[in-house]
Scaffold this motif. Structure first.
Motif, PDB file in Angstrom:
ATOM      1  N   LEU A 294       0.822  -1.207   0.000  1.00  0.00           N
ATOM      2  CA  LEU A 294       0.000   0.000   0.000  1.00  0.00           C
ATOM      3  C   LEU A 294       0.858   1.261   0.000  1.00  0.00           C
ATOM      4  CD1 LEU A 294      -2.796  -1.120   2.467  1.00  0.00           C
ATOM      5  CD2 LEU A 294      -3.033  -0.699   0.003  1.00  0.00           C
ATOM      6  N   LEU A 295       1.903   1.265   0.794  1.00  0.00           N
ATOM      7  CA  LEU A 295       2.772   2.440   0.840  1.00  0.00           C
ATOM      8  C   LEU A 295       3.502   2.654  -0.480  1.00  0.00           C
ATOM      9  CD1 LEU A 295       4.181   2.158   4.484  1.00  0.00           C
ATOM     10  CD2 LEU A 295       2.346   3.635   3.630  1.00  0.00           C
ATOM     11  N   LEU A 296       3.936   1.565  -1.120  1.00  0.00           N
ATOM     12  CA  LEU A 296       4.581   1.675  -2.432  1.00  0.00           C
ATOM     13  C   LEU A 296       3.601   2.163  -3.503  1.00  0.00           C
ATOM     14  CD1 LEU A 296       6.859  -1.494  -2.495  1.00  0.00           C
ATOM     15  CD2 LEU A 296       7.598   0.898  -2.496  1.00  0.00           C
ATOM     16  N   ALA A 297       2.321   1.893  -3.295  1.00  0.00           N
ATOM     17  CA  ALA A 297       1.296   2.336  -4.241  1.00  0.00           C
ATOM     18  C   ALA A 297       0.866   3.780  -3.962  1.00  0.00           C
ATOM     19  CB  ALA A 297       0.083   1.410  -4.157  1.00  0.00           C
ATOM     20  N   ASN A 298       1.548   4.443  -3.018  1.00  0.00           N
ATOM     21  CA  ASN A 298       1.206   5.810  -2.615  1.00  0.00           C
ATOM     22  C   ASN A 298      -0.201   5.926  -2.037  1.00  0.00           C
ATOM     23  OD1 ASN A 298       3.700   7.008  -3.279  1.00  0.00           O
ATOM     24  ND2 ASN A 298       3.113   6.975  -5.433  1.00  0.00           N
ATOM     25  N   ALA A 299      -0.612   4.892  -1.317  1.00  0.00           N
ATOM     26  CA  ALA A 299      -1.917   4.915  -0.654  1.00  0.00           C
ATOM     27  C   ALA A 299      -1.820   5.748   0.614  1.00  0.00           C
ATOM     28  CB  ALA A 299      -2.349   3.492  -0.302  1.00  0.00           C
ATOM     29  N   ASN A 300      -2.913   6.393   0.981  1.00  0.00           N
ATOM     30  CA  ASN A 300      -2.998   7.113   2.243  1.00  0.00           C
ATOM     31  C   ASN A 300      -3.503   6.116   3.284  1.00  0.00           C
ATOM     32  OD1 ASN A 300      -3.255   8.955   4.305  1.00  0.00           O
ATOM     33  ND2 ASN A 300      -5.168   9.805   3.538  1.00  0.00           N
ATOM     34  N   LEU A 301      -2.579   5.421   3.925  1.00  0.00           N
ATOM     35  CA  LEU A 301      -2.925   4.391   4.901  1.00  0.00           C
ATOM     36  C   LEU A 301      -3.328   5.071   6.202  1.00  0.00           C
ATOM     37  CD1 LEU A 301      -3.192   1.421   5.528  1.00  0.00           C
ATOM     38  CD2 LEU A 301      -0.749   1.369   6.067  1.00  0.00           C
ATOM     39  N   ILE A 302      -4.627   5.026   6.497  1.00  0.00           N
ATOM     40  CA  ILE A 302      -5.176   5.702   7.671  1.00  0.00           C
ATOM     41  C   ILE A 302      -4.906   4.897   8.939  1.00  0.00           C
ATOM     42  CG2 ILE A 302      -7.319   6.449   8.775  1.00  0.00           C
ATOM     43  CD1 ILE A 302      -8.394   6.981   5.949  1.00  0.00           C
TER      44      ILE A 302
END
Length: 69
Positions: A42-50
């Motif tokens: 998720l972080l590599l996909a530039n997701a905003n991990l809440i």
């Protein structure tokens, strides 16, 4: 709501296009290595991990248990 992240790429594709992502893991079933791998994807996909929700947690009492009818 998307399919599981590790076996299906849908979540990874959608994640950068939504306001935020909540990672849901199941206590006792989700392995820590898999949770870390999902977070990294998720972080590599530039997701905003809440944050993360842990479901399947058993409480010490059923004082607050209820069911929908």
């Amino acid at each position: 709501d998307t399919p599981p992240l590790l076996p299906v790429p849908d979540s990874q594709i959608i994640a950068p296009h939504v306001d935020g992502v909540v990672l849901v893991v199941h206590q006792g079933k989700s392995k820590i290595e898999n949770v870390k791998q999902a977070r990294d994807i998720l972080l590599l996909a530039n997701a905003n991990l809440i944050g993360t929700v842990i479901n399947g947690v058993k409480g010490k009492s059923n004082q607050y248990e209820y069911e929908y009818k």
